[in-house]
Scaffold this active site. Sequence first.
Site, PDB file in Angstrom:
ATOM      1  N   SER A 180      39.510  39.069  46.451  1.00 20.27           N
ATOM      2  CA  SER A 180      38.753  39.307  47.569  1.00 20.27           C
ATOM      3  C   SER A 180      37.624  38.159  47.327  1.00 20.27           C
ATOM      4  O   SER A 180      37.411  37.570  46.250  1.00 20.27           O
ATOM      5  CB  SER A 180      38.127  40.555  47.433  1.00 20.27           C
ATOM      6  OG  SER A 180      38.944  41.560  47.933  1.00 20.27           O
ATOM      7  N   LEU A 236      33.643  42.377  43.252  1.00 18.85           N
ATOM      8  CA  LEU A 236      34.674  42.164  44.314  1.00 18.85           C
ATOM      9  C   LEU A 236      35.886  41.990  43.750  1.00 18.85           C
ATOM     10  O   LEU A 236      35.807  41.424  42.389  1.00 18.85           O
ATOM     11  CB  LEU A 236      34.442  41.016  45.211  1.00 18.85           C
ATOM     12  CG  LEU A 236      33.309  41.028  46.395  1.00 18.85           C
ATOM     13  CD1 LEU A 236      33.125  39.670  47.042  1.00 18.85           C
ATOM     14  CD2 LEU A 236      33.907  42.234  47.408  1.00 18.85           C
ATOM     15  N   ASP A 237      36.880  42.539  44.135  1.00 21.73           N
ATOM     16  CA  ASP A 237      38.353  42.234  43.112  1.00 21.73           C
ATOM     17  C   ASP A 237      38.634  41.006  43.330  1.00 21.73           C
ATOM     18  O   ASP A 237      38.017  40.349  43.924  1.00 21.73           O
ATOM     19  CB  ASP A 237      39.297  43.181  43.729  1.00 21.73           C
ATOM     20  CG  ASP A 237      39.822  43.078  45.071  1.00 21.73           C
ATOM     21  OD1 ASP A 237      40.376  41.985  45.369  1.00 21.73           O
ATOM     22  OD2 ASP A 237      39.615  43.908  46.006  1.00 21.73           O
ATOM     23  N   TYR A 238      39.710  40.750  42.388  1.00 18.97           N
ATOM     24  CA  TYR A 238      40.075  39.310  41.838  1.00 18.97           C
ATOM     25  C   TYR A 238      40.341  38.393  43.252  1.00 18.97           C
ATOM     26  O   TYR A 238      40.152  37.379  43.385  1.00 18.97           O
ATOM     27  CB  TYR A 238      41.161  39.539  40.887  1.00 18.97           C
ATOM     28  CG  TYR A 238      41.609  37.899  40.275  1.00 18.97           C
ATOM     29  CD1 TYR A 238      40.853  37.297  39.542  1.00 18.97           C
ATOM     30  CD2 TYR A 238      42.989  37.504  40.370  1.00 18.97           C
ATOM     31  CE1 TYR A 238      41.105  35.993  39.015  1.00 18.97           C
ATOM     32  CE2 TYR A 238      43.358  36.243  39.952  1.00 18.97           C
ATOM     33  CZ  TYR A 238      42.452  35.622  39.339  1.00 18.97           C
ATOM     34  OH  TYR A 238      42.974  34.361  38.707  1.00 18.97           O
TER      35      TYR A 238
END
Length: 258
Positions: free
Chosen positions: A125, A121-123
């Site tokens: 999210s 998951l991106d930073y």
Amino acid sequence: MPHAYSQAKKAHESGNNEGIRLQKILAQAGFGSRRKCEEMILDGRVEVDGELVTELGSRVDPKRQEVRVDGSRIRLNNRHVTLALNKPKRVLSTMDDPKGRYTLRDIVGDKYERIFHMGRLDYDSEGLILMTNDGELSQHVMHPRYEVAKTYVVTLDGHLSGNVCRRLVRTGVQLDDGWIKLDQCSIIDANRETTIVKVVLHSGKNRIVRRIFGAIGFPVRRLVRTQIGPIKLGDLKPGSYRVLSDAEVRSLSKAVGL
């Protein structure tokens, strides 16, 4: 060369007690009492190395042989562990960061040997990340061939109409790397300023949900992944994790072709 299970069967018939009784393996894997596991064997639901086993007392070497129940493989290596983790915002989906930022290792520590995350998951999210030290399971979960459905609850800037939501499922949207469609899109809540939607898709491309809604003019304010295949985030608190049950690992394994 005789089939591996045929060899084990012959060893049993000749009085060799090597291996573990099949019903004991099933019980340890979470299929219920030994009596229930014996009934499963007698009902013809159990295979060893591709051969149907219907006799009680058969022994199996869990290090060398494969056991399946109703077609689904049983994980026999007790050293393997699979976790569900709720990633908060501003945590990197990695185990180490040279800049010293907060990572998944800061949440799970060093308790589990060689554990690694399956996907990212991106930073900014949040939500469900699966982790395991089972290399075969990890490869299948992340392989494009076995892309499992992922569910997100997304808060958007702006008022998204139901027609746009349906169009994202029906025809999709064109991004720099091609067309992409959502499997499902439903509006949970909406006002003039924001819309909360539940979306499901199989694609594992980087930042795909943010890119989809950004492309149609609805920037993402918040993104939470709530489910990966059959595994749900549930009431797991941000920054915490839990060990998946044997039944959950079996259902995940089945979803990715194991």
